[in-house]
Every structure is written in structure tokens, then in C-alpha cells.
Write an enzyme that holds these catalytic residues in place. Structure first.
Site, PDB file in Angstrom:
ATOM      1  N   THR A  82      39.897 134.496  51.806  1.00 46.45           N
ATOM      2  CA  THR A  82      39.582 133.804  50.549  1.00 46.45           C
ATOM      3  C   THR A  82      39.984 132.333  50.654  1.00 46.45           C
ATOM      4  O   THR A  82      39.266 131.438  50.224  1.00 46.45           O
ATOM      5  CB  THR A  82      40.312 134.480  49.377  1.00 46.45           C
ATOM      6  OG1 THR A  82      39.889 135.852  49.294  1.00 46.45           O
ATOM      7  CG2 THR A  82      40.018 133.778  48.069  1.00 46.45           C
ATOM      8  N   ARG A 135      43.918 147.433  50.981  1.00 49.14           N
ATOM      9  CA  ARG A 135      43.738 148.589  51.859  1.00 49.14           C
ATOM     10  C   ARG A 135      45.089 149.107  52.317  1.00 49.14           C
ATOM     11  O   ARG A 135      46.083 148.353  52.308  1.00 49.14           O
ATOM     12  CB  ARG A 135      42.898 148.221  53.082  1.00 49.14           C
ATOM     13  CG  ARG A 135      43.533 147.257  54.041  1.00 49.14           C
ATOM     14  CD  ARG A 135      42.524 146.275  54.527  1.00 49.14           C
ATOM     15  NE  ARG A 135      41.953 145.619  53.376  1.00 49.14           N
ATOM     16  CZ  ARG A 135      41.909 144.321  53.199  1.00 49.14           C
ATOM     17  NH1 ARG A 135      42.310 143.561  54.080  1.00 49.14           N
ATOM     18  NH2 ARG A 135      41.435 143.774  52.118  1.00 49.14           N
ATOM     19  N   GLN A 181      32.200 133.954  48.809  1.00 50.23           N
ATOM     20  CA  GLN A 181      32.377 135.108  47.930  1.00 50.23           C
ATOM     21  C   GLN A 181      31.794 134.845  46.545  1.00 50.23           C
ATOM     22  O   GLN A 181      31.149 135.719  45.947  1.00 50.23           O
ATOM     23  CB  GLN A 181      33.866 135.450  47.817  1.00 50.23           C
ATOM     24  CG  GLN A 181      34.478 136.003  49.090  1.00 50.23           C
ATOM     25  CD  GLN A 181      36.000 135.986  49.065  1.00 50.23           C
ATOM     26  OE1 GLN A 181      36.613 135.612  48.053  1.00 50.23           O
ATOM     27  NE2 GLN A 181      36.622 136.371  50.159  1.00 50.23           N
ATOM     28  N   HIS A 212      54.112 137.610  52.183  1.00 47.71           N
ATOM     29  CA  HIS A 212      52.996 136.694  51.988  1.00 47.71           C
ATOM     30  C   HIS A 212      51.953 137.002  53.049  1.00 47.71           C
ATOM     31  O   HIS A 212      52.244 136.982  54.242  1.00 47.71           O
ATOM     32  CB  HIS A 212      53.459 135.242  52.091  1.00 47.71           C
ATOM     33  CG  HIS A 212      52.365 134.263  51.825  1.00 47.71           C
ATOM     34  ND1 HIS A 212      52.457 132.934  52.188  1.00 47.71           N
ATOM     35  CD2 HIS A 212      51.155 134.401  51.244  1.00 47.71           C
ATOM     36  CE1 HIS A 212      51.343 132.309  51.837  1.00 47.71           C
ATOM     37  NE2 HIS A 212      50.546 133.184  51.265  1.00 47.71           N
ATOM     38  N   ASP A 213      50.727 137.274  52.627  1.00 47.24           N
ATOM     39  CA  ASP A 213      49.703 137.726  53.568  1.00 47.24           C
ATOM     40  C   ASP A 213      49.438 136.713  54.680  1.00 47.24           C
ATOM     41  O   ASP A 213      49.106 137.096  55.813  1.00 47.24           O
ATOM     42  CB  ASP A 213      48.401 138.110  52.853  1.00 47.24           C
ATOM     43  CG  ASP A 213      47.880 137.051  51.895  1.00 47.24           C
ATOM     44  OD1 ASP A 213      48.371 135.909  51.908  1.00 47.24           O
ATOM     45  OD2 ASP A 213      46.961 137.374  51.109  1.00 47.24           O
ATOM     46  N   GLY A 220      38.876 137.866  57.913  1.00 46.31           N
ATOM     47  CA  GLY A 220      37.463 138.171  57.726  1.00 46.31           C
ATOM     48  C   GLY A 220      36.525 137.090  58.208  1.00 46.31           C
ATOM     49  O   GLY A 220      35.420 137.365  58.690  1.00 46.31           O
ATOM     50  N   SER A 236      40.734 139.801  46.595  1.00 49.15           N
ATOM     51  CA  SER A 236      39.487 140.489  46.265  1.00 49.15           C
ATOM     52  C   SER A 236      39.479 141.965  46.654  1.00 49.15           C
ATOM     53  O   SER A 236      38.632 142.715  46.171  1.00 49.15           O
ATOM     54  CB  SER A 236      38.296 139.785  46.936  1.00 49.15           C
ATOM     55  OG  SER A 236      38.458 139.753  48.345  1.00 49.15           O
TER      56      SER A 236
END
Length: 490
Positions: free
Chosen positions: A257, A15, A302, A234-235, A401, A12
Site C-alpha cells: 500500500t 492473513r 488499489q 510494524h509490518d 506485493g 487492505s
């Protein structure tokens, strides 16, 4: 000493974050932030990959504008999606999003040829409908025939920056095409997908040097001289590297997410119970494995926020939820019907109606239902995780988050009976940065990096309430698993 830049792109938003060690603390400066999201075009869900690359260049130009002449840079994104590149280095068509519906029935097609048990024994990877194996199975044959290389999204972005092609292992492992024993692509699975081993670039490990940003890009966009280091691309791998866990009795929850719940292990667990529970053994940094479960996470919130046209911020939605009574509505966040419904609010309401419950009507009730059921789901998955691994866990580290949602953190601590440590929220960018710091010799290893993280960022602690929630958990299981029934996201 060079500065370090983390390019961190999620489903989404994205940065660029500048990081440096000052006064024995890791300091972060957000340089550039931008939106991301798939677009629907001709019946497909597609990523605007060219715009993402432009945003990287824009952010890197801002790094130069604040006086940075030299830096390192690493890129992490979501997993499984890929770009097809021809022999001249040109992209073939668009990059399809994992939320596209083209693979909805593909697992059944593939496992009709090779059983799910055999695939899991080979790869140790959970069955998700959007895994690269199934995307390639459904890929257009003409596009595949033209493809000289198949590059995962962060590898493709790295190629655009440097001209160098590599396949980073933490992301590649999520494809469900790497063999745990040979630690390379499995020939039988590649054949099923209709691709060849030669269509993938050679492997790279987190911390490897990829290349320098092209001189032409530096000149055109006025960029700093930049060495591109291979991140855990990979995050989730980056987020786990950036989790400030201490000792060995902790689990992590990367809460964005998606909610990724698991432990860090140095041996894969691919036995029958792990297969039946659909746990995954994704490759992590420095020879580790991420033994984890995918759970629908903040995506649910979200989508509700989107449907409410931005009337409420996420903190405002959490405040509304906190005013509502707890555990009034039950639905399973693991159900595939919540993966990408046309309307998340009406989908949750429909589930409650179908299972004979009251229906959440207000925004506060809908968000409360999401947080309550996520906390229940986390609790049940933590119990299953301990059974599968034989580990007695005492703490859960929540990063990303979702670590900002105090209500959900406290619910999780109270239901699970574990201490919950929440933060840092920017664990993915931090994990990206600490791998650069280790690669540059400024940190010795991951243990030292995690100590630095604990000393650099505020981490909130939530203690279990001591209440007995057995009746609530039993009610959830009756409605969601016995009475209502549900299909896992796979």
C-alpha cells in the site's frame, strides 16, 4: 519442533501463514486470509478492530484443524494507530485510522510550540501528518483521561490474546515520540501530546516472549497451545527482516500500500540534510534502524481498481498499462493530494490538466501513468538516499506485493541503473516468521535467516537497460517540482 504462525495484517487485507523449515527450506502455507479496511462512521475513519481479532481466532482455529497442537505466533500490522484501554483492560471507543483527516493541520500546531528541527533531532522520524504524536494531540481529552494504557494496534491484539501488555519498539518508534539518545519516550513530546509515560506499557524487542494464548480462548475456539512471540510488529520492520539482501551495498523497497525505500543501518542519521529530505530512522530488528522514505505506493493502483468496481484484476491492469506508451503523463506520487482523495482517477487527471499536460483517460493510461511516475520517484529517491548516506548502491531488493509488477520493476531498473531483485512477495510474513525461528533457536541470526530466504523463494532479476533517461527525469522535475509544484505527504 513447534510450528510457527505469522499473523500479518495490512491496511487492505490480513492473513495467517504457517511456516516451518523442511529440507533446509522455509515452507509457507497460507491458512486464512481476510479483508481489512477502514470504515467511515460519524465523520471518522475507523478500523474494525474486533473483527480483526475474530479473524485471528478463526485462523488459529484452522491451524488446530489441520492437526497442529502446539505453535508459536507473532503479529505484525501497520504502524502509528493505537487503542486506548482503561484500568480494567476494556477498550475506550474505536480505533481511528491514520487516514482520518483529524490531523491534517496538526503538524503546524505542534511545531508552533517546538520546532520541526528540534523534534527531528530528538526522534529522527519523518514528519507525516498521521504520526501518533499528532493523533494523540487531537485525541479527545475525556478519552485520554480515562486511558490507563495506550497500546499500538498489534500490541493491543497481542493483549487480547494473552492478557499481557507490552510496547514493541519497531512500531513505537514510528510514533515520533521516542528519543534516539535515551531510547525511551521523550517527556517533552509526551507533554505536547497530552499523555504520560506511565500510559505506555514497558518496551519489548522483536523475539521476546509475550505470553501464552489465554486458556479461555483455547477452550472456546479449540485453538492449539500457542506461545505468542513479539514480532517486529510494524509490518515494514518485518518486511525488511524478510528481505534477502546480501552484502552491504543494497537498498530495499517494501512495495505494498505504501512504498518504503531505504537502507538498513546500525546508526541513525538525523543530520540537517536528512531532516530537510524528510527521511526517517525507524527502529528495526536487532538494534538496526530503517533509514527510509515513505512514498505513496500501490495505494494509487488499489484506489483505481476500487473505482473501476473490480472489473480488472491487478495483473490485468498491468497488462493494459504495458500496451500504453511510456512517460506520457507526469504527476508526483509524493504529493499529499493523493493521500486519500475522493476519487484517485479524477485527482490524477486534474493534476495533469492543471499543469498543462494531456490527460490520461483510459484505465490503461491511468495505471501506466502511476507506474511511470512511481519508477521516476524511486529513481530520484535512490539518488537522494546515496547522497544522504554516502553509500554507493548497486542493487535494489523489491519485496511485497509490488514485486509482482514486472513492468514497474523493469522501469525502476532502467531508470535507476541498479540491478533490481524482486521477491519474495510475502516478505512481511517471512520476516515475522524468521524472528520466531531465531527466537526458538532454529536459526542463529538474521544473516542465516536471509540466506535461508534466498534459498527458499524465487527471486526475479531485472537488469538496467542502459538507456539514458535524463530528459524524462528533467521533464518530471520541471512539471512536478518547478511548474506544478507539490506538497509532500507530511
Amino acid at each position: 519442533m513447534k510450528m510457527h504462525v505469522a499473523v500479518d495484517i495490512g491496511a487492505s487485507s490480513g492473513r495467517l501463514v504457517l511456516g516451518e523449515i523442511k529440507n533446509n527450506r522455509l515452507e509457507l502455507t497460507e491458512i486464512h486470509r481476510f479483508k481489512n479496511g477502514f470504515i467511515e462512521k460519524q465523520g471518522q475513519c475507523l478500523w474494525n478492530i474486533d473483527q480483526l481479532f475474530t479473524e485471528i481466532l478463526t485462523g488459529l482455529a484452522k491451524v488446530r484443524q489441520i492437526g497442529v497442537r502446539e505453535c508459536t505466533l507473532s503479529i505484525d500490522t501497520w504502524a502509528v494507530d493505537y487503542a486506548l484501554v482503561d484500568v480494567d483492560g476494556n477498550r475506550i471507543g474505536e480505533v481511528v485510522s491514520y487516514r482520518d483527516h483529524r490531523t491534517a493541520q496538526t503538524i503546524n500546531k505542534v511545531t508552533a510550540t517546538l520546532s520541526a528541527e528540534e523534534i527531528y533531532q530528538k526522534t529522527g522520524i519523518q514528519f507525516l501528518a498521521f504520526n501518533t504524536l499528532y493523533q494523540l494531540y487531537e485525541e479527545d481529552d475525556k478519552r485520554l483521561a480515562k486511558a490507563d494504557k495506550i497500546l499500538f494496534v498489534p500490541d493491543y491484539l497481542g493483549f487480547l490474546l494473552t492478557g499481557e501488555m507490552r510496547t514493541e519498539v519497531t512500531n513505537a518508534s514510528t510514533s515520533q515520540m521516542l528519543n534516539l539518545k535515551t531510547r525511551t519516550f521523550d517527556e517533552e513530546l509526551l507533554a505536547l501530546a497530552g499523555v504520560k509515560k506511565e500510559q505506555f506499557a514497558s518496551f519489548a524487542e522483536p523475539g521476546d516472549f509475550l505470553g501464552k494464548v489465554k486458556p479461555s480462548l483455547i477452550a472456546e475456539y479449540d485453538l492449539p497451545e500457542t506461545d505468542v512471540i513479539v514480532a517486529p510488529t510494524h509490518d515494514t520492520a518485518a518486511a525488511v527482516a524478510g528481505t534477502p539482501g546480501e552484502g552491504t551495498d543494497w537498498a530495499y523497497l517494501s512495495s505494498g500500500t505504501w512504498s518504503l525505500l531505504g537502507i538498513e543501518s546500525y546508526e541513525p542519521i538525523s543530520d540537517q540534510p536528512a531532516f530537510e529530505a524528510n527521511y526517517t530512522n525507524e527502529w528495526g530488528v536487532y538494534g538496526s534502524y530503517r533509514f527510509l522514505k515513505n512514498i505513496m505506493g500501490m495505494w494509487l493502483v488499489q484506489e483505481v481498481a476500487r473505482l473501476l468496481d473490480g472489473v480488472y484484476s491487478f495483473p490485468e491492469l498491468a497488462e493494459l498499462a504495458e500496451k500504453e506508451p511510456a512517460f506520457q503523463f507526469f504527476f508526483p506520487p509524493l504529493d499529499e493530494r493523493f493521500l486519500n482523495p475522493d476519487n484517485m482517477i479524477t485527482e490524477i487527471q486534474a493534476y495533469c490538466l492543471e499543469t498543462g499536460q494531456a490527460v490520461p483517460e483510459t484505465p490503461g493510461q491511468v495505471i501506466r501513468a502511476i507506474y511511470d511516475n512511481l519508477a521516476i520517484c524511486y529513481t530520484l529517491q535512490l539518488r537522494e538516499l546515496m547522497q544522504l548516506t554516502g553509500k554507493k548502491l548497486s542493487a535494489l531488493y523489491i519485496v511485497g506485493g509490488g514485486a509482482n509488477v514486472a513492468l514497474l520493476n523493469q522501469l525502476t531498473a532502467s531508470l535507476s541503473g541498479l540491478r533490481v531483485f524482486a521477491g519474495p512477495t510475502e516478505a512481511t510474513a517471512i520476516g515475522n516468521l524468521v524472528v520466531q525461528l531465531i527466537s526458538s533457536g532454529e536459526l542463529n541470526d538474521l544473516s542465516e535467516a536471509r540466506q535461508l530466504i534466498r534459498e527458499s523463494f524465487p527471486i526475479a532479476t531485472y537488469q538496467p537497460s542502459g538507456e539514458n533517461f535524463a530528459e524524462i527525469l528533467a521533464k518530471y522535475q520541471t512539471i512536478c517540482e518547478e511548474n506544478g509544484g507539490f506538497k509532500h505527504v507530511n
